[in-house]
Design a protein around this motif. Sequence first.
Motif, short mmCIF file in Angstrom:
data_model
loop_
_atom_site.label_atom_id
_atom_site.label_comp_id
_atom_site.label_asym_id
_atom_site.label_seq_id
_atom_site.Cartn_x
_atom_site.Cartn_y
_atom_site.Cartn_z
N VAL A 180 0.84 -1.21 0.00
CA VAL A 180 0.00 0.00 0.00
C VAL A 180 0.87 1.25 0.00
O VAL A 180 0.60 2.22 -0.71
N GLU A 181 1.93 1.22 0.79
CA GLU A 181 2.82 2.37 0.87
C GLU A 181 3.45 2.68 -0.48
O GLU A 181 3.60 3.85 -0.86
N LEU A 184 0.97 4.46 -2.72
CA LEU A 184 0.86 5.86 -2.32
C LEU A 184 2.09 6.65 -2.77
O LEU A 184 1.98 7.79 -3.25
N THR A 185 3.26 6.06 -2.61
CA THR A 185 4.49 6.73 -3.01
C THR A 185 4.54 6.96 -4.51
O THR A 185 5.05 7.98 -4.98
N GLY A 187 1.98 7.60 -6.37
CA GLY A 187 1.17 8.79 -6.59
C GLY A 187 1.91 10.05 -6.23
O GLY A 187 1.82 11.08 -6.92
N GLU A 235 0.61 4.90 7.80
CA GLU A 235 0.07 4.86 6.44
C GLU A 235 -1.14 5.77 6.30
O GLU A 235 -1.35 6.37 5.24
N LEU A 238 0.26 9.06 5.73
CA LEU A 238 0.80 9.14 4.37
C LEU A 238 -0.31 9.36 3.35
O LEU A 238 -0.12 10.11 2.38
N VAL A 239 -1.45 8.73 3.55
CA VAL A 239 -2.59 8.95 2.65
C VAL A 239 -2.95 10.43 2.59
O VAL A 239 -3.14 11.01 1.51
N VAL A 242 -0.10 12.50 0.80
CA VAL A 242 -0.07 12.30 -0.66
C VAL A 242 -1.27 12.99 -1.30
O VAL A 242 -1.14 13.60 -2.37
N ALA A 243 -2.42 12.90 -0.66
CA ALA A 243 -3.61 13.58 -1.18
C ALA A 243 -3.38 15.09 -1.25
O ALA A 243 -3.74 15.75 -2.23
#
Length: 261
Positions: A180-181, A184-185, A187, A235, A238-239, A242-243
Amino acid sequence: MTFQPIPAASIAGMVFTLVVTTLLPILLCVVACRKLKRKPAAIFLGCVSFVLFALILEQSLHSIVLSNFTIQQNIWLYCVYGSAAAALFEETGRYVLMKYRKNPLDEKDAVLFGLGHGGIEAILVVGVTYLNNLTYAIMIQSGQMDAALAGLDAAAAADAVASVSPLWTLPSYQFFIAGVERVLTLGLQVALSMLVFQAVQRKRIVYYLAAMAVHFSVNFITLAAAQFIAPIYVEGILVLLVAAAGYAAWQVTRKNRVLEK
């Protein structure tokens, strides 16, 4: 000390992360090229950027700094140094390769550049590791690792078991989180590439500096948070980061499109 059975959920997590860090980046690059009607040249440029500036130049700096200074003994200093180095080398790599490319990039190429950068990072940094993890897990479950220990002395055997013990000691969900990380990375790398593209296209260094600031902030916050809270909560942070980075990159891009008209 002997090998322990590995939970099926942990093996499932290894398979998941291996797929999303190897096959998914390749699939996204293929689909993006078709949808954007572009050749993969910008993707390869993004790959070169990560390999040259992050894996070679940045790691060369780490080999000097981390072996001669006590940075790792101070978690805050380590977080600052690691985040600053990543931001400096990766964003500079993007800027240099975009700026001095023979044929200028456009917005669609910048997206592909980010996919190439983030995709090769996922494959080399996590995908290869999880291929090894899954291989060891299969060998442990089948008893092949036990047979391999028979030829080692007690100390070497203990070291071998300790080196792979996280495969059965870590909570199963952490093997999923690694995948998952990376998504996200990936993105985040696209968003950062869009910001640096604006710096090159508009000849405004502020966007390059903004990309470095965003990169530093995301790395520092997640590294620092990992020292105090569980990985699953990191995480979640992080979401949000990144958003926010994606939204900022989109707003900058949209604003500059309006100025062109």
